[in-house]
Scaffold this motif. Structure first.
Motif, mmCIF file in Angstrom:
data_model
loop_
_atom_site.group_PDB
_atom_site.id
_atom_site.type_symbol
_atom_site.label_atom_id
_atom_site.label_comp_id
_atom_site.label_asym_id
_atom_site.label_seq_id
_atom_site.Cartn_x
_atom_site.Cartn_y
_atom_site.Cartn_z
ATOM 1 N N TYR A 8 0.833 -1.202 0.000
ATOM 2 C CA TYR A 8 0.000 0.000 0.000
ATOM 3 C C TYR A 8 0.867 1.252 0.000
ATOM 4 O O TYR A 8 2.011 1.256 0.454
ATOM 5 C CB TYR A 8 -0.942 0.005 1.216
ATOM 6 C CG TYR A 8 -0.254 0.000 2.561
ATOM 7 C CD1 TYR A 8 0.164 1.179 3.171
ATOM 8 C CD2 TYR A 8 -0.021 -1.202 3.239
ATOM 9 C CE1 TYR A 8 0.794 1.181 4.395
ATOM 10 C CE2 TYR A 8 0.604 -1.217 4.472
ATOM 11 C CZ TYR A 8 1.007 -0.020 5.057
ATOM 12 O OH TYR A 8 1.633 -0.027 6.273
ATOM 13 N N VAL A 9 0.287 2.330 -0.520
ATOM 14 C CA VAL A 9 0.890 3.660 -0.475
ATOM 15 C C VAL A 9 -0.204 4.595 0.027
ATOM 16 O O VAL A 9 -1.181 4.857 -0.674
ATOM 17 C CB VAL A 9 1.387 4.130 -1.855
ATOM 18 C CG1 VAL A 9 1.982 5.531 -1.754
ATOM 19 C CG2 VAL A 9 2.408 3.149 -2.422
ATOM 20 N N VAL A 10 -0.063 5.075 1.258
ATOM 21 C CA VAL A 10 -1.077 5.945 1.844
ATOM 22 C C VAL A 10 -0.420 7.228 2.337
ATOM 23 O O VAL A 10 0.765 7.245 2.689
ATOM 24 C CB VAL A 10 -1.818 5.246 3.010
ATOM 25 C CG1 VAL A 10 -2.592 4.039 2.508
ATOM 26 C CG2 VAL A 10 -0.855 4.841 4.105
ATOM 27 N N ALA A 11 -1.205 8.292 2.344
ATOM 28 C CA ALA A 11 -0.688 9.576 2.813
ATOM 29 C C ALA A 11 -0.638 9.603 4.335
ATOM 30 O O ALA A 11 -1.417 8.933 5.011
ATOM 31 C CB ALA A 11 -1.575 10.708 2.294
ATOM 32 N N VAL A 12 0.297 10.383 4.860
ATOM 33 C CA VAL A 12 0.436 10.597 6.295
ATOM 34 C C VAL A 12 0.349 12.099 6.545
ATOM 35 O O VAL A 12 1.006 12.894 5.866
ATOM 36 C CB VAL A 12 1.791 10.057 6.814
ATOM 37 C CG1 VAL A 12 1.958 10.363 8.301
ATOM 38 C CG2 VAL A 12 1.898 8.563 6.563
ATOM 39 N N LYS A 13 -0.476 12.491 7.495
ATOM 40 C CA LYS A 13 -0.588 13.916 7.800
ATOM 41 C C LYS A 13 0.749 14.458 8.298
ATOM 42 O O LYS A 13 1.444 13.803 9.074
ATOM 43 C CB LYS A 13 -1.669 14.134 8.858
ATOM 44 C CG LYS A 13 -3.082 13.868 8.370
ATOM 45 C CD LYS A 13 -4.098 14.168 9.466
ATOM 46 C CE LYS A 13 -5.516 13.956 8.955
ATOM 47 N NZ LYS A 13 -6.536 14.234 10.007
ATOM 48 N N PRO A 14 1.143 15.662 7.862
ATOM 49 C CA PRO A 14 2.443 16.219 8.262
ATOM 50 C C PRO A 14 2.620 16.351 9.767
ATOM 51 O O PRO A 14 3.737 16.286 10.268
ATOM 52 C CB PRO A 14 2.452 17.593 7.584
ATOM 53 C CG PRO A 14 1.500 17.462 6.437
ATOM 54 C CD PRO A 14 0.434 16.530 6.907
ATOM 55 N N ASN A 15 1.502 16.534 10.508
ATOM 56 C CA ASN A 15 1.612 16.718 11.963
ATOM 57 C C ASN A 15 1.362 15.438 12.745
ATOM 58 O O ASN A 15 1.095 15.474 13.946
ATOM 59 C CB ASN A 15 0.642 17.808 12.428
ATOM 60 C CG ASN A 15 -0.812 17.463 12.095
ATOM 61 O OD1 ASN A 15 -1.070 16.495 11.383
ATOM 62 N ND2 ASN A 15 -1.742 18.257 12.589
ATOM 63 N N THR A 16 1.456 14.268 12.080
ATOM 64 C CA THR A 16 1.255 12.993 12.770
ATOM 65 C C THR A 16 2.444 12.693 13.683
ATOM 66 O O THR A 16 3.584 12.611 13.215
ATOM 67 C CB THR A 16 1.098 11.846 11.746
ATOM 68 O OG1 THR A 16 -0.032 12.101 10.916
ATOM 69 C CG2 THR A 16 0.908 10.526 12.460
ATOM 70 N N PRO A 17 2.235 12.521 14.988
ATOM 71 C CA PRO A 17 3.363 12.195 15.881
ATOM 72 C C PRO A 17 3.829 10.751 15.667
ATOM 73 O O PRO A 17 3.023 9.826 15.640
ATOM 74 C CB PRO A 17 2.770 12.392 17.279
ATOM 75 C CG PRO A 17 1.291 12.219 17.104
ATOM 76 C CD PRO A 17 0.966 12.688 15.725
ATOM 77 N N ILE A 18 5.126 10.573 15.490
ATOM 78 C CA ILE A 18 5.711 9.255 15.256
ATOM 79 C C ILE A 18 6.752 8.996 16.346
ATOM 80 O O ILE A 18 7.619 9.838 16.605
ATOM 81 C CB ILE A 18 6.357 9.188 13.857
ATOM 82 C CG1 ILE A 18 5.279 9.401 12.773
ATOM 83 C CG2 ILE A 18 7.061 7.854 13.645
ATOM 84 C CD1 ILE A 18 5.839 9.484 11.377
ATOM 85 N N LYS A 19 6.666 7.827 16.976
ATOM 86 C CA LYS A 19 7.599 7.489 18.045
ATOM 87 C C LYS A 19 9.004 7.314 17.496
ATOM 88 O O LYS A 19 9.209 6.691 16.462
ATOM 89 C CB LYS A 19 7.153 6.205 18.753
ATOM 90 C CG LYS A 19 5.855 6.351 19.539
ATOM 91 C CD LYS A 19 5.501 5.058 20.262
ATOM 92 C CE LYS A 19 4.212 5.202 21.053
ATOM 93 N NZ LYS A 19 3.865 3.943 21.783
ATOM 94 N N VAL A 20 9.966 7.859 18.208
ATOM 95 C CA VAL A 20 11.365 7.737 17.820
ATOM 96 C C VAL A 20 12.116 6.955 18.889
ATOM 97 O O VAL A 20 11.585 6.668 19.974
ATOM 98 C CB VAL A 20 12.002 9.129 17.617
ATOM 99 C CG1 VAL A 20 11.332 9.838 16.438
ATOM 100 C CG2 VAL A 20 11.852 9.983 18.869
#
Length: 332
Positions: free
Chosen positions: A250-262
Motif C-alpha cells: 500500500y501507499v497511503v498519505a500521512v498527515k504532516p503533523n502525525t506524531p511518530i515514536k522515535v
C-alpha cells in the motif's frame, strides 16, 4: 419455445385420467431502440439482467446521455435535455429516467459485476499487476434528511462539513486508463439508533476492507493500494493492519503533523523532521532531490522529494516515508 407439462393422477394413467395439462409459450423479447454505434453491442450484454423492455430501453438512454457532453451538471433534467427546475422534472423522459433509477425493480450489484467482468476480459482494459487500486470516499450535498445515509458530515468535494451522502469507492488505474470498481455507502453513526454501538455501524476503514476484498474476489490485479491520509495508519490503524496481515502493498498519505515514536522515547512529526533536511536553495538543496510531477492533463511541474528516516520508517525498513512538495523552503 413451448413447454408442455402434463400430470397424471397415477403412474401409467391414460389421457382420461390426466388431472391437468399446462402449455406455456414464452414470447420473444420486444426490440428496443439501439444505442449509438458500438455502445449498443456493449449494453446488449446487460439485457439478460433486466426483465422488461422499459428497463432495457432506459439503460440505453441513461448511459448514452451520461457519455454525451452537456452544458450543465448532469442532473436528470440535463440528461433528458429538459428545462431545469420543477417544470423540467415533469418532462416525460425525465420521469422515465427517474423511474428507472429509483422505482424500477432491478439489482445494481449483478449489473456492476457484469460491467467489471467485461472490463477484466477486454485486452484494452484488463487489470494487470502493474496497476493500482485507488481507494477514496466521495460525497454529494443533499437537502433534507429523508433519504437514506443523509447526515451532516465532511464532504470531500466541498472540503467542508455539509448535509449530504458519502460513499467509499475503489477504482483501478494505470498510466493509460482508470475505471471505478465498487462502492459502499457510509452510514453515519448519528443516523443509527445506537450510534457507534449500533450493530450496523461500520467505519470507513471497515468499508475499505470490504471493498479491497471485493476487488480481489473479482480478480482485479494491482501492484499496490493507494489512498489518502484518512485510510492511513493514524486514522485507520485496523485497516492498515488488515492490509499488512494479507501482505497487500500500500501507499497511503500521512498527515504532516502525525506524531511518530522515535528511538529516544519521544515523538517527532514528519513536518518537524523534514525541516532538518538541510534545504538552503535550489543550488544547495541538501538531501532533497528534484522530481518531475506529471498531471492528468499532460502538463508537468518541477517538484522536490526526500526520504525520511523516522521511527519505524527508513530506506532499509519495511515502511518507508517519502515527502514531496513544490517548495521545500515553505512546505505548503
Amino acid at each position: 419455445m413451448i413447454v408442455d407439462r402434463c400430470l397424471g393422477s397415477q403412474a401409467g394413467a391414460g389421457w382420461k385420467d390426466i388431472s391437468f395439462c399446462l402449455e406455456v409459450e414464452m414470447a420473444q423479447r420486444l426490440a428496443v431502440d439501439p444505442a449509438p454505434g458500438p455502445l449498443e453491442a456493449f449494453l446488449a450484454q446487460f439485457d439478460s439482467l433486466l426483465v422488461s423492455r422499459a428497463q432495457r430501453q432506459a439503460i440505453r438512454d441513461y448511459v448514452t446521455a451520461l457519455l454525451q457532453p452537456r452544458d450543465r451538471n448532469k442532473t436528470l433534467t440535463a440528461l433528458a435535455e429538459a428545462e431545469p427546475g420543477r417544470e423540467g422534472s415533469l418532462h416525460r423522459q425525465v420521469q422515465r429516467l427517474q423511474w428507472f433509477l429509483s422505482e424500477s425493480a432491478w439489482d445494481h450489484e449483478p449489473i456492476n459485476e457484469r460491467r467489471i467482468t467485461l472490463l477484466a476480459t477486454n485486452e484494452n482494459t484488463a487489470a494487470h499487476p502493474g496497476g493500482a487500486l485507488l481507494l477514496d470516499d466521495s460525497g454529494n450535498r443533499k437537502r433534507g434528511h429523508a433519504s437514506a445515509y443523509v447526515s451532516r458530515q465532511y464532504i470531500g468535494s466541498r472540503a467542508q462539513i455539509e448535509n449530504g451522502i458519502v460513499a467509499v469507492t475503489t477504482c483501478w488505474t494505470d498510466e493509460r486508463i482508470y475505471y471505478p470498481l465498487h462502492t459502499l455507502p457510509y452510514q453515519p453513526a448519528a443516523t443509527l439508533p445506537q450510534g457507534k454501538r449500533d450493530p450496523q455501524f461500520r467505519t470507513k476503514g471497515q468499508l475499505a476492507g470490504e471493498l479491497v476484498a471485493q476487488a480481489q474476489t473479482a480478480g482485479i490485479d494491482f501492484r499496490a493500494l493507494v489512498a489518502d491520509c484518512f485510510y492511513g495508519p493514524s486514522e485507520s490503524p485496523h485497516f492498515i493492519a488488515e492490509l499488512e496481515a494479507a501482505a497487500i502493498p500500500y501507499v497511503v498519505a500521512v498527515k504532516p503533523n502525525t506524531p511518530i515514536k522515535v528511538d529516544t522515547g519521544g515523538t517527532l512529526t514528519p513536518a518537524q523532521r523534514v525541516r532538518q533536511a538541510g534545504w538552503s536553495s535550489r543550488s544547495h538543496p541538501g538531501r532533497w532531490r528534484p522530481v518531475q510531477r506529471r498531471f492528468r492533463d499532460g502538463h508537468t511541474e518541477a517538484w522536490w522529494a526526500i526520504e525520511l528516516t523516522l521511527g519505524r520508517y527508513g530506506p532499509e525498513c519495511a515502511h518507508r516515508l517519502i515527502v514531496t512538495t513544490a517548495s521545500p523552503a515553505t512546505l505548503p
